[in-house]
Design a protein around this motif. Structure first.
Motif, short mmCIF file in Angstrom:
data_model
loop_
_atom_site.label_atom_id
_atom_site.label_comp_id
_atom_site.label_asym_id
_atom_site.label_seq_id
_atom_site.Cartn_x
_atom_site.Cartn_y
_atom_site.Cartn_z
N ILE A 1 0.81 -1.43 -0.20
CA ILE A 1 0.23 0.13 0.75
C ILE A 1 0.68 1.17 0.36
CG2 ILE A 1 -0.36 0.08 2.45
CD1 ILE A 1 -2.98 0.79 1.76
N THR B 1 -1.52 5.80 -6.78
CA THR B 1 -2.94 6.74 -6.39
C THR B 1 -3.65 6.79 -5.64
OG1 THR B 1 -4.83 4.78 -7.51
CG2 THR B 1 -3.31 6.49 -9.11
N GLN B 2 -4.40 7.77 -4.36
CA GLN B 2 -5.53 7.10 -3.87
C GLN B 2 -6.37 6.23 -4.08
OE1 GLN B 2 -4.62 8.34 -0.73
NE2 GLN B 2 -6.44 7.68 -0.14
N HIS B 3 -7.32 6.04 -5.46
CA HIS B 3 -8.08 5.14 -5.86
C HIS B 3 -7.52 3.74 -5.42
CE1 HIS B 3 -11.58 3.06 -7.33
NE2 HIS B 3 -10.19 2.77 -7.80
N ALA C 1 -4.87 2.71 -4.29
CA ALA C 1 -4.79 2.92 -2.09
C ALA C 1 -6.10 2.14 -1.53
CB ALA C 1 -4.08 3.99 -2.15
N SER C 2 -7.12 3.07 -1.60
CA SER C 2 -8.31 3.11 -0.83
C SER C 2 -8.94 1.02 -1.35
CB SER C 2 -9.08 4.10 -1.67
OG SER C 2 -10.31 3.23 -1.46
N THR C 3 -8.53 0.80 -3.01
CA THR C 3 -9.32 -0.83 -2.95
C THR C 3 -8.12 -1.90 -2.34
OG1 THR C 3 -9.86 0.16 -5.33
CG2 THR C 3 -9.32 -2.57 -4.85
N THR D 1 -6.62 -0.45 0.43
CA THR D 1 -6.84 -1.01 2.23
C THR D 1 -8.25 -1.81 2.44
OG1 THR D 1 -6.51 1.10 2.01
CG2 THR D 1 -7.66 0.81 4.17
N THR D 2 -9.59 -1.59 1.40
CA THR D 2 -10.36 -2.33 1.34
C THR D 2 -10.14 -4.08 1.66
OG1 THR D 2 -12.08 -0.87 -0.20
CG2 THR D 2 -12.38 -3.03 0.50
N GLU E 1 -8.65 -5.04 4.62
CA GLU E 1 -9.65 -4.99 5.49
C GLU E 1 -10.26 -6.56 5.76
OE1 GLU E 1 -10.08 -3.60 8.77
OE2 GLU E 1 -7.84 -2.19 7.37
N TRP F 1 -9.99 -7.14 -9.63
CA TRP F 1 -8.59 -5.87 -8.77
C TRP F 1 -7.41 -5.56 -9.35
CZ3 TRP F 1 -11.19 -4.98 -3.21
CH2 TRP F 1 -12.29 -4.92 -3.71
#
Length: 191
Positions: free
Chosen positions: A78, A83-85, A87-89, A91-92, A95, A175
């Motif tokens: 991560i 990109t933040q997008h 990184a967000s995916t 992160t999901t 989790e 993804w």
């Protein structure tokens, strides 16, 4: 000893902090019937306890080790996300992997009445593209492992959990494949 083994860690406490030992009632057949991720674990009802064979417990523990290793790898990956997008995916995904681990930990404890032993994760430091490719391959391999385990398990709770995790692993692989494709296409456009 080459690798350090320890009691199964929990992802519910931040690293570096001590974790209080809080015993939840073990899962029962009724409470684990409809396992599906990524929703949080439900409260457990008091019905007959469940049990598993030695082979099923070993398989479950190896899957827990796989999830634990995956979380460690992705937490390093991560930091390299462009990109933040993305990184967000990721992160999901992290989790969800933590949730899988926690559900397997609860089920292992319910089946064996003991805590599993987990080997410390070995984190590989690769560049972004090799790490992304490895993540894709690991998710594909994990999806196949969990699908096979779901088909062959005689314990309904394990079958439900493995089938649910297999679907999540396949989604994670898609993804990663999309990010590999996007990165490759962007790299080719710049050339």
């Amino acid at each position: 000893m080459l690798f350090k083994k320890r009691s199964a860690p929990s992802f519910q406490t931040p690293p570096g902090q001590t974790q209080p030992i809080i015993r939840q009632p073990p899962p029962t057949q009724a409470s684990l019937q409809g396992l599906s991720s990524p929703r949080p674990p439900n409260q457990h009802s008091a019905t007959a306890p469940i049990s598993g064979s030695k082979e099923q417990l070993e398989e479950l523990q190896s899957f827990m080790q796989l999830s634990y290793q995956t979380v460690a790898n992705y937490e390093l990956l991560i930091q390299q996300m462009p990109t933040q997008h993305v990184a967000s995916t990721l992160t999901t995904t992290i989790e969800e992997e933590k949730y899988h681990y926690q559900m397997m930990l609860q089920l292992y404890t319910a089946l064996s009445n003991k805590e599993p032993t987990i080997t410390e994760a070995i984190v590989y430091r690769n560049g972004y593209m090799p790490a992304l490719k490895k993540a894709f391959e690991q998710e594909q391999k994990a999806a196949a492992l969990f699908e096979n385990a779901a088909r062959s398990s005689s314990v309904p709770q394990l079958r439900n959990l493995y089938a649910s995790i297999a679907r999540d692993q396949q989604r994670h692989a898609l993804w990663f494949l999309s990010y590999l494709t996007i990165y490759r296409d962007n790299k080719n456009e710049k050339s």
